[in-house]
Each structure stands twice: as structure tokens, then as C-alpha cells.
Design an enzyme around this catalytic site. Structure first.
Site, mmCIF file in Angstrom:
data_model
loop_
_atom_site.group_PDB
_atom_site.id
_atom_site.type_symbol
_atom_site.label_atom_id
_atom_site.label_comp_id
_atom_site.label_asym_id
_atom_site.label_seq_id
_atom_site.Cartn_x
_atom_site.Cartn_y
_atom_site.Cartn_z
ATOM 1 N N GLU A 1 -22.962 45.803 -47.492
ATOM 2 C CA GLU A 1 -23.208 44.595 -46.682
ATOM 3 C C GLU A 1 -22.740 43.332 -47.403
ATOM 4 O O GLU A 1 -23.497 42.732 -48.171
ATOM 5 C CB GLU A 1 -24.701 44.468 -46.339
ATOM 6 C CG GLU A 1 -24.987 43.246 -45.465
ATOM 7 C CD GLU A 1 -26.462 43.064 -45.092
ATOM 8 O OE1 GLU A 1 -27.292 43.861 -45.551
ATOM 9 O OE2 GLU A 1 -26.772 42.108 -44.369
ATOM 10 N N LYS B 1 -21.567 46.994 -43.242
ATOM 11 C CA LYS B 1 -22.436 46.086 -42.477
ATOM 12 C C LYS B 1 -21.939 44.657 -42.683
ATOM 13 O O LYS B 1 -22.361 43.966 -43.608
ATOM 14 C CB LYS B 1 -23.890 46.238 -42.952
ATOM 15 C CG LYS B 1 -24.865 45.274 -42.284
ATOM 16 C CD LYS B 1 -26.317 45.691 -42.477
ATOM 17 C CE LYS B 1 -27.269 44.632 -41.965
ATOM 18 N NZ LYS B 1 -28.649 45.072 -41.872
HETATM 19 C C1 5MM Z 1 -34.153 42.259 -42.535
HETATM 20 O O1 5MM Z 1 -33.668 41.371 -43.525
HETATM 21 C C2 5MM Z 1 -32.975 41.988 -44.620
HETATM 22 C C3 5MM Z 1 -33.589 41.644 -45.944
HETATM 23 O O2 5MM Z 1 -33.474 40.301 -46.189
HETATM 24 P P1 5MM Z 1 -34.182 39.648 -47.511
HETATM 25 O O3 5MM Z 1 -33.662 40.393 -48.697
HETATM 26 O O4 5MM Z 1 -33.729 38.223 -47.463
HETATM 27 O O5 5MM Z 1 -35.635 39.783 -47.339
HETATM 28 C C4 5MM Z 1 -31.501 41.621 -44.543
HETATM 29 O O6 5MM Z 1 -30.734 42.114 -45.622
HETATM 30 C C5 5MM Z 1 -30.965 42.186 -43.296
HETATM 31 O O7 5MM Z 1 -30.942 43.585 -43.388
HETATM 32 C C6 5MM Z 1 -29.572 41.716 -42.976
HETATM 33 O O8 5MM Z 1 -29.292 40.427 -43.427
HETATM 34 C C7 5MM Z 1 -29.395 41.744 -41.487
HETATM 35 O O9 5MM Z 1 -30.471 41.084 -40.886
HETATM 36 P P2 5MM Z 1 -30.189 40.050 -39.708
HETATM 37 O O10 5MM Z 1 -31.523 39.402 -39.455
HETATM 38 O O11 5MM Z 1 -29.145 39.092 -40.220
HETATM 39 O O12 5MM Z 1 -29.688 40.904 -38.563
#
Ligand code: 5MM
Length: 341
Positions: free
Chosen positions: A178, A220
Site C-alpha cells: 500500500e 492497494k
Molecule cells: C483503516 O485504516 C488503516 C489504518 O490506518 P492507521 O494506521 O492510520 O490507523 C489504513 O491503513 C487503511 O487501511 C487505508 O489507509 C485505507 O483506508 P481508507 O479509510 O483510506 O479507505
């Protein structure tokens, strides 16, 4: 490494009509989300909230291929004592685990971040495998602002992603790679494309240097979108066309699938964009979702920490999962949102 097995898991993660639930918010992020709905972030509340989603059987069995968990959740038990991993597995979805340990400022690169967590990763991965995880996730964060991103930040983060991916495969775990280019700035969609292309090309180069077979990963990425503060918002069709073109220029066909992050798009935008891309069709990889916020914002609000709201929250989760499942097939229609409202 058994590549055929890794490929089987990767293909299942991006199965047509299904996508990934990103429920891997770290302690700080879930607290922020709970603050937004007036719920205290206790271990029990986090468990109850996530259990509510994992027990939405229709959503999980029909539209969710896998769930990304945070370290706390992978060891947690449901209220009745069943391990949450078991609840997920019984629904037919694959448990996964976030293994990065967040970000730190990158030395000599003001305003830029490096994702950390490589040091003990080789020791941690077999424990997660034994606990049921068959895929993992590592998120690199690249910001767009005046003077950034620097090549140093792009290269260092791509190198870490590739090292992580190689370690995962060695432990028989599919790495979700990602590299997220944030949509926080005031840049237009073309600047997003320019930066994301650079990031993706560097990421695949580093994966090649680390000898990572691409049949055993899932990418991702962010979509090509204008920054949130941009005066020039791109249409759904423009986002879809520019994202597909960008990915075709950067992502080898050996990658089984691409599961987008939502990155701060509204629920419906994230669905509409994915759907428009799949309507273009003729793509070398499956395109689906790995959404956090765009899958959870509605159920979170409906739940608001109250057990009497569980059924409504599950309906909201099912709806978003179904809409995104349809989008992954290019079969979503905006009318379906209105009907549900
Ligand atoms: C769900 O959020 C994930 C963890 O974020 P933190 O490390 O900031 O707590 C994050 O990695 C998430 O899997 C991705 O960014 C995709 O989430 P979104 O909300 O952008 O679809």
C-alpha cells in the site's frame, strides 16, 4: 515459499464481486473515529464495534473477501468467547493483519514520513500466521505539497515496502503493498497522477530488486483524484479514465488484483469511482476495494456505541459492502443508493 498457495490467496482476496474490509485502525485512529461518534475507545468498545461488522453474515459471506485486522483484534475474542478470527473465517472471509508500526519523520526530509516496523518483522509474521492471518498490510504515506515528495521519501518508502513484501512471502503470507499518495493538498488530478506514477514505478522496481514474485501480492493504491483543497474537482469519468491509464502504465499484469484505498473520498464517490473503472473493462487485473472509511463511516454512525443500534449498523454495513461489491463488477447504479436512503 509456496507461490501457488500465495497466488491462490491473492486471487481469493480480489475475487469478482468481493473486496477487503480495512478494519486495521491503530489505537490513535480508532480513538479519533470513536470521538466522532461520542464513544469512549475502550478495548471492549473496540471489540463490540468490530464484532458487529464481522457478524454481519450476509455482508461478510457475499461481499467481503478478507479483513485487515490490527494487532489487538487478531488476539481478541468475541463476547461469547469465540476468537474474532474464527468469526471471520466462518463467514468465508480471510483474516489479514496490519504489520507496519506507523510512521516517523524521515531524516533530512522536512514534512515527509517513513513507515517503520521492519526490525522484528521476520519474528512476528509466523505468530500471525499461526493465529490465522493469510495476508498482511503495510502502508507507506506520500504527501503532495510544495517541494514534496522528494525522491528520498519515495525511494525509502518503496524499499521498505519491498523488504516487507519479501518477508511476508517467506512466511507464506500475501503482502498487500500500500503506497498511499494522500489527497490532502490543493493539487489537481494531473499532479496526483504524476506523483502516483513515480511512486508506483519505484515500488515495482524495488519489489523486483527484492525478488518478490508479483503473482503473490495485492496492490492497494490510491486512485487518481484531485486534492481535497483543490479548486478543480475531477468528474467520476475523469477519475476512472486517469486511474486506469495510470495503473496500466505502472502495474504489471502478473499482479492478480488491485484493491483501492478510499483515502477520504465520500462513501458514494469511492463506490462510483470503482464502478466507473470496472465499466471501462478489459483490464489485466481485478479491480476492487480495500476500504476503511468508505465502508465504515455509515455503520459507525448508525452504531454510535449502543447495543440497540446493532441491527441498524449491520444494515448500513451490508448496504455499503453490497454497493462496493457491485462496483467491483461494474454493476453499481446510483439509484440503488437512493432506494436504500
Ligand atoms: C483503516 O485504516 C488503516 C489504518 O490506518 P492507521 O494506521 O492510520 O490507523 C489504513 O491503513 C487503511 O487501511 C487505508 O489507509 C485505507 O483506508 P481508507 O479509510 O483510506 O479507505
Amino acid at each position: 515459499m509456496n507461490l501457488a498457495e500465495l497466488n491462490k490467496v491473492a486471487v481469493a482476496m480480489v475475487a469478482p464481486g468481493k473486496g477487503i474490509l480495512a478494519a486495521d485502525e491503530s489505537s490513535g485512529t480508532i480513538k479519533k473515529r470513536f470521538d466522532g461518534i461520542g464513544v469512549e475507545s475502550t478495548e471492549d468498545n473496540r471489540r463490540d464495534y468490530r464484532e458487529m461488522m464481522f457478524r454481519t453474515n450476509e455482508a461478510m459471506s457475499k461481499y467481503i473477501s478478507g479483513v485487515i485486522l490490527y494487532d489487538e483484534t487478531i488476539w481478541q475474542k468475541a463476547k461469547d468467547g469465540t476468537p474474532l478470527v474464527e468469526v471471520i473465517r466462518k463467514s468465508g472471509a480471510i483474516p489479514g493483519i496490519k504489520v507496519d508500526e506507523g510512521t516517523k519523520p524521515l531524516p533530512n526530509c522536512p514534512g515527509e514520513l517513513i513507515t517503520i516496523g521492519l526490525d522484528k518483522l521476520a519474528d512476528r509474521l509466523p505468530k500471525y500466521y499461526d493465529q490465522g492471518a493469510r495476508f498482511a498490510k503495510w502502508r507507506a504515506v506520500i504527501d503532495i505539497a510544495p517541494g514534496i515528495p522528494s525522491y528520498t521519501a519515495i525511494l525509502t518508502n518503496a524499499h521498505a515496502l519491498a523488504r516487507y513484501a519479501a518477508l511476508c512471502q517467506q512466511a507464506q503470507i500475501v503482502p498487500i503493498v500500500e503506497p498511499e499518495v494522500l489527497m490532502d493538498g490543493d493539487h489537481d488530478i494531473d499532479r496526483c497522477v504524476e506523483v502516483t506514477e513515480f511512486v508506483l514505478k519505484e515500488t515495482f522496481q524495488q519489489l523486483y530488486y527484492q525478488r518478490v514474485p508479483l503473482e503473490g501480492i495485492v496492490l492497494k493504491p490510491n486512485m487518481a483524484v484531485a486534492g481535497k483543497k483543490s479548486a478543480k474537482k475531477a468528474s467520476v469519468q475523469e477519475v476512472a479514465e486517469k486511474t486506469v491509464r495510470m495503473l496500466k502504465n505502472c502495474v504489471p499484469g502478473a499482479v492478480p488484483g488491485i484493491a483501492f484505498l478510499s483515502g477520504g473520498q465520500s462513501d458514494e464517490e469511492a463506490t462510483a469511482h470503482l464502478d466507473a473503472m470496472n465499466k471501462i473493462g478489459n483490464l489485466p487485473w481485478n479491480l476492487t476495494f480495500s476500504y476503511g472509511r468508505a465502508l465504515q463511516a455509515a455503520p459507525q454512525k448508525a452504531w454510535s456505541g449502543k447495543s440497540e443500534n446493532v441491527a441498524a449498523a449491520q444494515r448500513a454495513f451490508l448496504h455499503r459492502a453490497q454497493m462496493n461489491g457491485l462496483a467491483s463488477l461494474g454493476q453499481w447504479k446510483s439509484d440503488l443508493e437512493k432506494k436504500a436512503a
